[in-house]
Design an enzyme around this catalytic site. Structure first.
Site, PDB file in Angstrom:
ATOM      1  N   ASP A 131       0.810  -1.224   0.000  1.00  0.00           N
ATOM      2  CA  ASP A 131       0.000   0.000   0.000  1.00  0.00           C
ATOM      3  C   ASP A 131       0.842   1.273   0.000  1.00  0.00           C
ATOM      4  O   ASP A 131       0.384   2.307   0.458  1.00  0.00           O
ATOM      5  CB  ASP A 131      -0.972  -0.005   1.193  1.00  0.00           C
ATOM      6  CG  ASP A 131      -0.260  -0.243   2.515  1.00  0.00           C
ATOM      7  OD1 ASP A 131       0.977  -0.340   2.522  1.00  0.00           O
ATOM      8  OD2 ASP A 131      -0.950  -0.322   3.540  1.00  0.00           O
ATOM      9  N   LYS A 187       5.836   6.243  15.902  1.00  0.00           N
ATOM     10  CA  LYS A 187       4.961   7.409  16.097  1.00  0.00           C
ATOM     11  C   LYS A 187       5.463   8.390  17.154  1.00  0.00           C
ATOM     12  O   LYS A 187       4.870   8.528  18.234  1.00  0.00           O
ATOM     13  CB  LYS A 187       3.544   6.947  16.440  1.00  0.00           C
ATOM     14  CG  LYS A 187       2.917   6.091  15.362  1.00  0.00           C
ATOM     15  CD  LYS A 187       1.448   5.827  15.657  1.00  0.00           C
ATOM     16  CE  LYS A 187       0.784   5.066  14.524  1.00  0.00           C
ATOM     17  NZ  LYS A 187       1.172   3.685  14.352  1.00  0.00           N
ATOM     18  N   ASP A 247       1.669   6.326   1.909  1.00  0.00           N
ATOM     19  CA  ASP A 247       0.919   5.119   2.268  1.00  0.00           C
ATOM     20  C   ASP A 247      -0.532   5.440   1.916  1.00  0.00           C
ATOM     21  O   ASP A 247      -1.119   6.366   2.475  1.00  0.00           O
ATOM     22  CB  ASP A 247       1.100   4.881   3.773  1.00  0.00           C
ATOM     23  CG  ASP A 247       0.250   3.746   4.299  1.00  0.00           C
ATOM     24  OD1 ASP A 247      -0.791   3.440   3.693  1.00  0.00           O
ATOM     25  OD2 ASP A 247       0.612   3.183   5.334  1.00  0.00           O
TER      26      ASP A 247
END
Ligand code: GTP
Length: 383
Positions: A131, A187, A247
């Site tokens: 993806d 993150k 993405d």
């Protein structure tokens, strides 16, 4: 420092991870697996396979799937069926396409372990998340430049906001190749540890299989269970390229990614006649703005329509006086006159009757929106 060379006699293999559920791209993924969703007029994965064939020196591509595996197999095979059946007629040799199915999701590392027999004695292989879009030509070339003292090369990409990605802490962030990865930060709160992220595209020496638990049914993630151990042993490099990266797993990112891909592949898209945009040039009654892609196989488009930051898939019928903004319209939808659609995703084969207003909605495939309704769902950060 010696590095693996792209020796044409020594073929690589590739594993494309197609086993995810694609929940964030629902309702499109109710009917079409995420890797096969239309993107610049072709199933998304077509562009990645094309990149591997042209630049990766591969003789086999393995599709590691889980659910919707039969649909993925059928779509991928049909993309190349002419070249497979008629190898003399095409310039490029199509590698062997192999499909393997996980009974339960094994995770990104478990999926690779599940392919170990197929990898066999092949020394090097790619692993690609299915993806992500980028300049496959540059990125694949960089990945192939794997230092012989390392087990893996990860494609890193510079992003403005790294907080929703996995950041790579590099030995020398200014060096674009052969840059050792010291650690991974998932993150981060801000960009203080850098803004080069793991792009989900890898090139490995087969020794990596020794770092994945030898348990067929164990769910294991490359990002959490394997890469930190490799980094600790100084076995991972990153290379980062001057390429866009996206993405496409969320609607907003899908539209942006499509627009970036379109910009860097405009000639090819024109040659393959994939976009309908050009046909609007002399048609003053329709207006297109922003990251808009209209498939050339849209069945019909009326007049006085506005398309802004949206994608309309093949087989759709678009009436007159319609406004579509920040939205994705799945295959074979019928949008009747004077409809407004904003911040929404319509699955495949939906009919929207005239004069409807659809805002912030996700509509499941095959529905008919008949009444004059304003449909508002509570979707935060949707588009
Ligand atoms: P979301 O449900 O929207 O999060 O999408 P996703 O399920 O695809 O998850 P994610 O985007 O995190 O997956 C990244 C890549 O890994 C995609 O290419 C997935 O197809 C793939 N992937 C994730 N989990 C598995 C798995 O268990 N097995 C295999 N074979 N591939 C996986």
């Amino acid at each position: 420092m010696s590095s693996y060379n792209n020796d044409n006699n020594k073929k690589n293999k590739a594993i494309i991870l197609v086993g995810g559920f694609g929940t964030r791209l629902r309702p499109l993924t109710f009917t079409t697996p995420k890797p096969c969703i239309e993107f610049c007029g072709k199933p998304f994965i077509y562009w990645m396979i094309r990149g591997l064939i042209l630049y990766g020196n591969v003789n086999e591509i393995i599709f590691a799937s889980c659910h919707q595996s039969e649909i993925i197999k059928n779509i991928v095979t049909s993309l190349f069926v002419d070249q497979i059946n008629n190898p003399k007629g095409s310039e490029t040799k199509i590698p062997k396409l192999t499909f393997i199915e996980e009974k339960v999701p094994l995770g990104t590392a478990g999926a690779i372990h599940n392919c170990r027999t197929l990898i066999g004695n092949c020394e090097h292989f790619f692993v690609f998340n299915s993806d992500v879009t980028c300049r496959y030509d540059i990125v694949i070339k960089n990945l192939l430049d794997l230092d012989s003292s390392k087990i893996g090369n990860i494609a890193g990409f510079k992003v403005e906001d790294p907080t929703k990605y996995g950041v790579l802490c590099l030995s020398n962030p200014k060096d674009k190749t052969n840059n050792e990865i010291k650690a991974f930060i998932e993150k981060p709160k801000d960009s203080s540890c850098g803004n080069i992220i793991n792009g989900g595209l890898y090139f490995f020496h087969s020794d990596i299989l020794n770092f994945i638990l030898d348990d067929n049914h164990k769910y294991q993630m490359l990002e959490k269970d394997v890469f930190p151990v490799l980094a600790k042993h100084h076995l991972l490099d990153a290379s980062f390229a001057d390429s866009f990266w996206m993405d496409i797993g969320q609607p907003k990112d899908y539209l942006l990614g499509q627009s970036l891909f379109m910009s860097s592949n405009q000639t090819l898209i024109d040659e393959l006649n994939l976009a309908r945009n050009l046909s609007f040039k002399n048609n003053q009654t329709n207006e297109t703005k922003g990251n808009t892609f209209l498939n050339s196989e849209i069945k019909q488009v009326g007049n006085y329509n506005k398309f802004e930051n949206c994608s309309v898939f093949k087989g759709c019928i678009i009436g007159n006086g319609i406004s579509i903004k920040n939205s994705i319209i799945g295959e074979n939808c019928i949008i009747q006159d004077n409809v407004i659609i904003e911040n929404s995703i319509l699955g495949n084969s939906i009919t929207v009757f005239s004069s409807n207003i659809i805002l912030n909605a996700k509509i499941a495939p095959f529905k008919e929106i008949k009444t004059h309704c304003i449909s508002i769902n509570e979707i935060k950060d949707y588009m």
